[in-house]
Design an enzyme around this catalytic site. Structure first.
Site, PDB file in Angstrom:
ATOM      1  N   HIS A  22      36.360  38.666  41.582  1.00 43.83           N
ATOM      2  CA  HIS A  22      36.295  38.844  43.038  1.00 43.83           C
ATOM      3  C   HIS A  22      34.847  38.999  43.526  1.00 43.83           C
ATOM      4  O   HIS A  22      34.587  38.856  44.718  1.00 43.83           O
ATOM      5  CB  HIS A  22      37.101  40.088  43.426  1.00 43.83           C
ATOM      6  N   ASN A  71      38.406  43.470  51.550  1.00 42.82           N
ATOM      7  CA  ASN A  71      39.351  43.237  52.647  1.00 42.82           C
ATOM      8  C   ASN A  71      38.840  43.691  54.001  1.00 42.82           C
ATOM      9  O   ASN A  71      39.457  43.377  55.020  1.00 42.82           O
ATOM     10  CB  ASN A  71      40.684  43.915  52.343  1.00 42.82           C
ATOM     11  N   ASP A  96      35.019  33.923  46.068  1.00 48.96           N
ATOM     12  CA  ASP A  96      35.886  33.417  45.004  1.00 48.96           C
ATOM     13  C   ASP A  96      37.069  32.685  45.618  1.00 48.96           C
ATOM     14  O   ASP A  96      37.480  32.978  46.739  1.00 48.96           O
ATOM     15  CB  ASP A  96      36.379  34.577  44.134  1.00 48.96           C
ATOM     16  N   ASN A 117      41.774  37.690  51.802  1.00 48.41           N
ATOM     17  CA  ASN A 117      41.672  38.742  52.815  1.00 48.41           C
ATOM     18  C   ASN A 117      40.243  38.989  53.294  1.00 48.41           C
ATOM     19  O   ASN A 117      40.035  39.373  54.444  1.00 48.41           O
ATOM     20  CB  ASN A 117      42.297  40.037  52.297  1.00 48.41           C
TER      21      ASN A 117
END
Length: 194
Positions: A22, A71, A96, A117
């Site tokens: 991530h 997020n 990513d 997100n």
């Protein structure tokens, strides 16, 4: 600042997440800062930034890593864009992408968030999805592993061997996007590798 670009690497803060899939966007930002021998400083917008130039006399780059979790990346991105007076079409988001195979890059402007997100939150905070994106392929998890767990895992041993090349390629893609535009970058990075 007419020729200033904000380049944002999405990820999660802290050592726990530093080497995870991530955070590949932030790895690319580290590569871009390293190429310019620039260190990061804390900015009041809620991010660590490094400032430099694409090349002497070229566009200015504001390289940013939000201090927030993935997020909720949008606030720092929108705050930096406002602080540096950078329009959305010069805010490049590096992130990513599950739906792209590992070791593959894709570039685009606008469109949906594809379930990402962080991208969703940036689009909401900027008030538009019309910003350039450098999407770094991490592939889908094997078997039945939850994608949410997959993105928070460190890269596998085989992946770590080619990860530095992928990160360098993504940094090259950002530079080409800023220098010659989206179409030139897509033509270079969407073509099959020899």
């Amino acid at each position: 600042m007419a020729d200033t670009w904000l380049i944002v690497g999405l990820g999660n803060p802290g050592l726990r997440y530093e080497a995870t899939r991530h955070n590949v966007g932030q790895m690319v930002i580290d590569e871009l800062a390293g190429r310019r021998n620039e260190g990061f400083k804390v900015h009041k917008a809620g991010a660590r930034i490094a400032e430099g130039w694409l090349r002497p006399g070229g566009p200015k780059l504001v390289l940013a890593k939000p201090n927030t979790f993935m997020n909720v990346s949008g606030g720092p991105v929108a705050n930096l864009a406002k602080f540096f007076d950078i329009p959305a079409d010069r805010v490049v988001v590096v992130h990513d992408e599950l739906d792209i195979p590992f070791d593959t890059l894709k570039l685009k402007t606008g469109g949906g968030h594809g379930g990402h997100n962080g991208v969703r939150d940036v689009a909401k905070a900027l008030g538009t999805p019309e910003f350039p994106r450098v999407r770094v392929g991490i592939g889908r998890p094997p078997g039945r592993q939850d994608p949410a767990d997959w993105v928070l895992d460190a890269f596998g041993q085989a992946e770590r061997k080619t990860l530095p090349i992928l990160v360098s390629d993504a940094a090259d893609a950002v530079e080409l996007l800023v220098d010659e535009g989206l179409v030139a970058a897509q033509q270079r990075w969407h073509a099959p590798r020899a």
